[in-house]
Write a protein that holds these residues in place. Structure first.
Motif, PDB file in Angstrom:
ATOM      1  N   MET A 164       0.727  -1.317  -0.158  1.00 32.18           N
ATOM      2  CA  MET A 164      -0.123  -0.324   0.457  1.00 32.18           C
ATOM      3  C   MET A 164       0.891   1.342   0.363  1.00 32.18           C
ATOM      4  O   MET A 164       2.094   1.652   0.522  1.00 32.18           O
TER       5      MET A 164
ATOM      6  N   GLU B 186       1.582   5.661  -0.256  1.00 32.84           N
ATOM      7  CA  GLU B 186       0.074   7.128   0.839  1.00 32.84           C
ATOM      8  C   GLU B 186       0.003   8.432  -0.598  1.00 32.84           C
ATOM      9  O   GLU B 186       1.983   7.884  -1.342  1.00 32.84           O
TER      10      GLU B 186
ATOM     11  N   ASN C 167      -4.726  14.266   0.863  1.00 32.89           N
ATOM     12  CA  ASN C 167      -4.668  12.485   1.510  1.00 32.89           C
ATOM     13  C   ASN C 167      -5.969  11.829   0.581  1.00 32.89           C
ATOM     14  O   ASN C 167      -6.063  10.652   0.826  1.00 32.89           O
TER      15      ASN C 167
ATOM     16  N   HIS D 231       2.636  10.160   8.904  1.00 37.01           N
ATOM     17  CA  HIS D 231       2.400   9.543   7.613  1.00 37.01           C
ATOM     18  C   HIS D 231       2.931   8.130   6.365  1.00 37.01           C
ATOM     19  O   HIS D 231       3.170   7.819   8.125  1.00 37.01           O
ATOM     20  N   PHE D 232       3.050   7.457   6.062  1.00 39.05           N
ATOM     21  CA  PHE D 232       3.026   5.861   6.257  1.00 39.05           C
ATOM     22  C   PHE D 232       4.977   5.541   6.787  1.00 39.05           C
ATOM     23  O   PHE D 232       4.844   4.376   7.320  1.00 39.05           O
TER      24      PHE D 232
ATOM     25  N   ARG E  72      -2.025   1.406   7.500  1.00 40.23           N
ATOM     26  CA  ARG E  72      -2.669   0.901   6.036  1.00 40.23           C
ATOM     27  C   ARG E  72      -3.179   0.251   6.145  1.00 40.23           C
ATOM     28  O   ARG E  72      -4.793   0.356   4.963  1.00 40.23           O
TER      29      ARG E  72
ATOM     30  N   TRP F 156      -2.770  12.664   6.245  1.00 38.26           N
ATOM     31  CA  TRP F 156      -1.950  12.206   7.087  1.00 38.26           C
ATOM     32  C   TRP F 156      -0.946  13.357   7.170  1.00 38.26           C
ATOM     33  O   TRP F 156      -1.121  14.206   7.066  1.00 38.26           O
TER      34      TRP F 156
END
Lengths: 47, 459
Positions: free
Chosen positions: A26, A28, A37, B360-361, B371, B398
């Motif tokens: 996955m 962002e 987002n 953020h990821f 996720r 995010w």
């Protein structure tokens, strides 16, 4: 190989294409126009 | 083209094919690095300085040697690196900006002829070299996936191990008691590797010297009566700290010493069997009710994760950034804790806009828990649309702890969106969700019905 899919920004309504791999990790996502987002993948209608 | 180390014999630098000292050497930088199409996207960090160092050493040993470095750009960022780069140029090393497109071997001399577009002059040049050295990018270990699985670690898209937090915990793995040093985390030179190793050993010493180890107070807990051993919580847990056996119908059990408290298991559990200490469903639902008790149509409900988005809001505040006051924040440890029923319940009570925000990821404090947030929000968008509710009313963002400006910007944008949500729309949403039942309620009702049935059968 990642295919392209259509995404829609739920903030500004901008529609755009970007690589999408349903089996890949996955990532962002961000709208290229407003950087939000809240990006939704638009599923193609079944023919 | 050879490995440079195999060309050094008894202290002399030779060309392996004929054991002669080469008179002209070329270095090609960024081979397999910084390319979207071929090789790796990242910069290997050490190659530029390695080439510069090698060129200086060669010039020291063989002053007449002709050295050409073909590069995209030279990254000499460290202490004294720029000086070394200058020394190399002063010693006569030629830096040609451009990466060769073709290398051909002369069958007679065994020399290599390369064609390159010099982007400084804009001309295509040919260079004949006795030897060519490739600065090949650093790759992560191939068995990284095995180690990742064994120690429940996280890796970046490039395959290197991901630290717990890039700024606050740069040597800690997300799994407690695991630390990184050197190129396991990202390509780095000896100095940075030694620095990181020192920090890692100091971090490890804290654990080793402690008489008692403190575990996280905010952990998940399972109501075993409600659990159906479906294993969904196990799949969602980034730390795999849940023991459950679907075949044996063994209900889930949390290994509390390993649980970091993200709460993703609780949000994913379809039966309301898992919840989190200090962030229980009832506590969060009570907050939603309190927020929307009066004038709900004027409020935006914001779920913010403890580590990033909530800190981003704090940063916006201390930076005196202006944004509308209609937002009401509900803090969760991770955005992964935000159950879909929290969002739906907020809409049921009349919230015009709901925002789910997290790290953020790359910054997720719970490996990859956020996720699951994204997956859940995507499912919710579909669900809302099917119910006739505009998916735009649920937003995802995010926001890092340093992004106070982004937080303020998002809040301003959400306020504009809130103003466009009509009363009729809110009323329609309330009606569409009037039969919304919490999964816990549904499960309890099912359990009660099953028990009554069993009692009846026994009688």
């Amino acid at each position: 190989m990642a295919e392209e899919a259509t995404f829609k920004c739920l903030r500004c309504g901008h529609e755009f294409k970007m690589p999408f791999d349903p089996k890949g990790p996955m990532v962002e996502r961000a709208c290229p126009k407003c950087l939000s987002n809240s990006v939704r993948r638009m599923k193609e209608e079944k023919k | 083209m050879r490995r440079m180390s195999s060309s050094i014999v008894q202290g002399h630098f030779i060309r392996p094919t004929d054991h002669e000292t080469p008179k002209t050497i070329g270095f090609i930088q960024c081979v397999g690095s910084r390319s979207e199409k071929r090789g790796n996207r990242y910069c290997s960090n050490i190659c530029c300085m390695n080439t510069i160092k090698d060129s200086v050493l060669l010039k020291d040993h063989y002053p007449d040697i002709d050295i050409k470095v073909f590069y995209m750009d030279i990254r000499a960022f460290g202490k004294a690196f720029e000086d070394l780069f200058r020394r190399s140029k002063e010693a006569g090393v030629k830096y040609i900006r451009g990466l060769p497109g073709e290398v051909v071997e002369d069958p007679k001399t065994k020399n290599l002829i390369i064609s390159v577009e010099n982007t400084t002059t804009g001309e295509v040049e040919q260079h004949e070299l006795d030897m060519l050295v490739l600065s090949v990018g650093v790759l992560p270990r191939q068995d990284g996936a095995t180690i990742q699985k064994l120690l429940t670690l996280s890796r970046t898209a490039d395959g290197f191990f991901m630290e717990s937090h890039p700024k606050l915990k740069p040597v800690d793995a997300p799994t407690k008691g695991v630390f990184f040093a050197g190129c396991a985390e990202f390509p780095k030179d000896v100095k940075d590797s030694v620095t990181q190793a020192g920090a890692a050993s100091a971090r490890a010493e804290i654990i080793l010297n402690a008489d008692r180890i403190k575990v996280e107070a905010i952990t998940s807990m399972v109501d075993k009566d409600m659990c159906t051993a479906c294993e969904i919580c196990y799949r969602a847990c980034p730390y795999k700290c849940i023991e459950v056996d679907r075949e044996k119908k063994m209900p889930a059990e949390i290994i509390e010493a390993a649980c970091a408290g993200c709460g993703t298991c609780g949000a994913e559990c379809p039966f309301g069997a898992v919840t989190m200490r200090h962030f229980t469903d009832d506590q969060i639902i009570s907050q939603i009710e309190a927020i929307l008790e009066e004038d709900p149509e004027e409020k935006t409900v914001v779920f913010a994760c403890n580590w990033c988005s909530y800190q981003g809001a704090d940063f916006a505040g201390i930076s005196r950034l202006q944004y509308p006051p209609n937002q009401r924040i509900i803090r969760t440890m991770c955005s992964g804790r935000v159950d879909e029923e929290f969002v739906l319940y907020a809409f049921k009570l009349g919230a015009p806009i709901v925002l789910v925000s997290g790290c953020h990821f790359a910054d997720c404090h719970y490996i990859d828990a956020n996720r699951w947030t994204q997956k859940r929000v995507e499912k919710l968008w579909d669900k809302l649309e099917k119910m006739g509710i505009r998916p735009e009313r649920l937003q995802l963002e995010w926001i890092s702890a340093a992004e106070g400006q982004k937080f303020a910007k998002v809040m301003r944008e959400l306020e504009e969106m809130r103003k466009k949500v009509t009363k009729e729309e809110i009323e329609f949403t309330k009606k569409a969700l009037k039969d919304l039942k919490f999964k816990k309620e549904k499960r309890l009702a099912k359990l009660t019905a099953d028990r009554a049935k069993a009692e009846k059968a026994a009688v």
